[in-house]
Write a protein that holds these residues in place. Structure first.
Motif, PDB file in Angstrom:
ATOM      1  N   LEU A  14      51.145   6.838  -8.900  1.00  0.00           N
ATOM      2  CA  LEU A  14      51.169   5.376  -8.937  1.00  0.00           C
ATOM      3  C   LEU A  14      50.890   4.793  -7.559  1.00  0.00           C
ATOM      4  N   SER A  15      50.245   3.628  -7.522  1.00  0.00           N
ATOM      5  CA  SER A  15      49.971   2.931  -6.258  1.00  0.00           C
ATOM      6  C   SER A  15      51.162   2.058  -5.870  1.00  0.00           C
ATOM      7  N   GLN A  16      52.350   2.638  -5.889  1.00  0.00           N
ATOM      8  CA  GLN A  16      53.580   1.954  -5.502  1.00  0.00           C
ATOM      9  C   GLN A  16      54.568   3.012  -5.043  1.00  0.00           C
ATOM     10  N   TYR A  36      52.686  -1.481   2.549  1.00  0.00           N
ATOM     11  CA  TYR A  36      52.385  -1.627   1.122  1.00  0.00           C
ATOM     12  C   TYR A  36      50.871  -1.662   0.951  1.00  0.00           C
ATOM     13  N   PRO A  37      50.388  -1.374  -0.264  1.00  0.00           N
ATOM     14  CA  PRO A  37      48.944  -1.209  -0.452  1.00  0.00           C
ATOM     15  C   PRO A  37      48.200  -2.533  -0.531  1.00  0.00           C
ATOM     16  N   ALA A  38      46.960  -2.503  -0.050  1.00  0.00           N
ATOM     17  CA  ALA A  38      46.038  -3.634  -0.206  1.00  0.00           C
ATOM     18  C   ALA A  38      45.290  -3.432  -1.515  1.00  0.00           C
ATOM     19  N   GLY A  39      45.802  -4.021  -2.578  1.00  0.00           N
ATOM     20  CA  GLY A  39      45.235  -3.792  -3.900  1.00  0.00           C
ATOM     21  C   GLY A  39      45.818  -2.537  -4.517  1.00  0.00           C
ATOM     22  N   ARG A  40      45.237  -2.142  -5.634  1.00  0.00           N
ATOM     23  CA  ARG A  40      45.781  -1.015  -6.377  1.00  0.00           C
ATOM     24  C   ARG A  40      44.663  -0.048  -6.757  1.00  0.00           C
ATOM     25  N   LEU A  41      45.080   1.114  -7.173  1.00  0.00           N
ATOM     26  CA  LEU A  41      44.183   2.110  -7.738  1.00  0.00           C
ATOM     27  C   LEU A  41      44.919   2.681  -8.937  1.00  0.00           C
ATOM     28  N   ASP A  42      44.259   2.708 -10.088  1.00  0.00           N
ATOM     29  CA  ASP A  42      44.921   3.092 -11.325  1.00  0.00           C
ATOM     30  C   ASP A  42      45.584   4.460 -11.236  1.00  0.00           C
ATOM     31  N   TYR A  43      46.612   4.654 -12.025  1.00  0.00           N
ATOM     32  CA  TYR A  43      47.357   5.913 -12.108  1.00  0.00           C
ATOM     33  C   TYR A  43      46.432   7.095 -12.353  1.00  0.00           C
ATOM     34  N   ASP A  44      45.426   6.904 -13.220  1.00  0.00           N
ATOM     35  CA  ASP A  44      44.520   7.994 -13.576  1.00  0.00           C
ATOM     36  C   ASP A  44      43.222   7.975 -12.771  1.00  0.00           C
ATOM     37  N   ASN A 139      41.269  -5.556 -13.667  1.00  0.00           N
ATOM     38  CA  ASN A 139      42.004  -4.418 -14.188  1.00  0.00           C
ATOM     39  C   ASN A 139      41.050  -3.433 -14.861  1.00  0.00           C
ATOM     40  N   ARG A 140      41.047  -2.191 -14.378  1.00  0.00           N
ATOM     41  CA  ARG A 140      40.257  -1.090 -14.941  1.00  0.00           C
ATOM     42  C   ARG A 140      38.787  -1.480 -15.132  1.00  0.00           C
ATOM     43  N   GLN A 141      38.275  -2.212 -14.179  1.00  0.00           N
ATOM     44  CA  GLN A 141      36.947  -2.803 -14.328  1.00  0.00           C
ATOM     45  C   GLN A 141      35.842  -1.762 -14.446  1.00  0.00           C
ATOM     46  N   VAL A 142      35.844  -0.764 -13.569  1.00  0.00           N
ATOM     47  CA  VAL A 142      34.761   0.224 -13.604  1.00  0.00           C
ATOM     48  C   VAL A 142      34.761   0.960 -14.936  1.00  0.00           C
ATOM     49  N   ARG A 143      35.907   1.353 -15.407  1.00  0.00           N
ATOM     50  CA  ARG A 143      35.996   2.048 -16.694  1.00  0.00           C
ATOM     51  C   ARG A 143      35.480   1.162 -17.831  1.00  0.00           C
ATOM     52  N   ARG A 144      35.823  -0.096 -17.794  1.00  0.00           N
ATOM     53  CA  ARG A 144      35.373  -1.002 -18.862  1.00  0.00           C
ATOM     54  C   ARG A 144      33.871  -1.244 -18.774  1.00  0.00           C
TER      55      ARG A 144
END
Length: 206
Positions: A14-16, A36-44, A139-144
């Motif tokens: 997780l990114s947390q 703390y992170p600048a933005g997030r990266l999905d769990y997977d 949210n999950r933009q590349v995958r979508r």
């Protein structure tokens, strides 16, 4: 002067820094107080995550208004046809609206650390690799986006955010860069600090 930490986030972390469900978090990788992170990266998803204790720096990196380009290596199922690539370059319409045009090209399979569990060749006998750059962070933009053009994502690695790149970091490793504020910038033109030439590198906690 600000410290920026570049971390190679592994798959299924997780990114947390905490999780009530007991999943792996950043606390297992880096022990720097107050960051703390600048933005997030999905769990997977895997790859580059930027962290800092400097709130204004985090804002300049992560806020959509600043349009920091993010580059990914994407393993997709199937063969990439030119029509699918052209659709991504032109911008496609997702459920939350049209995307900005992406930069995308087919690449040779990159040399990467093994993922656990790996993408199974028996289930996915034909795959392709793309290098894809976007300036949004939905949210999950590349995958979508890849699914929308008939290329489901199997593995996703972020290799760059703006001027910062993943090179030299194995999964779970991080390095520190000292950033110096710019002398001046144009009005209403946010700019990121200049990087130090001597990063400090660290590894995941045992």
């Amino acid at each position: 002067m600000s410290d920026l930490y570049l971390l190679h986030k592994p798959y299924r972390v997780l990114s947390q820094f905490s999780d009530r469900e007991g999943r792996a978090t950043l606390a297992e990788l880096i022990d720097i107080p107050g960051i703390y992170p600048a933005g997030r990266l999905d769990y997977d998803s895997e790859g580059l995550l930027l962290l800092s204790a400097d709130g204004s720096l985090i804002h300049r990196i992560a806020h959509p208004r600043h349009k920091q380009p993010k580059t990914y290596w994407v393993q997709v199922e199937g063969r990439c046809e030119e029509a699918a690539l052209q659709a991504l370059r032109s911008g496609i319409t997702l459920k939350d609206g049209p995307t900005r045009p992406a930069k995308v090209r087919v690449i040779a399979p990159p040399r990467l650390a093994d993922r656990n569990p790996p993408v199974e060749p028996r289930r996915h006998p034909v795959t392709s690799w793309l290098e894809l750059t976007i300036t949004e962070g939905r949210n999950r933009q590349v995958r979508r986006m890849t699914a929308h053009v008939g290329l489901p994502t199997l593995r996703l690695i972020r290799v760059a955010i703006g001027p910062w790149r993943l090179e030299g970091l194995a999964p779970g490793e991080w390095r520190r860069e000292v950033l110096h504020a710019p002398q001046s910038s144009r009005p209403n033109q946010p700019s990121l600090p200049n990087k130090s030439s001597r990063p400090t590198k660290g590894k995941r906690r045992p």
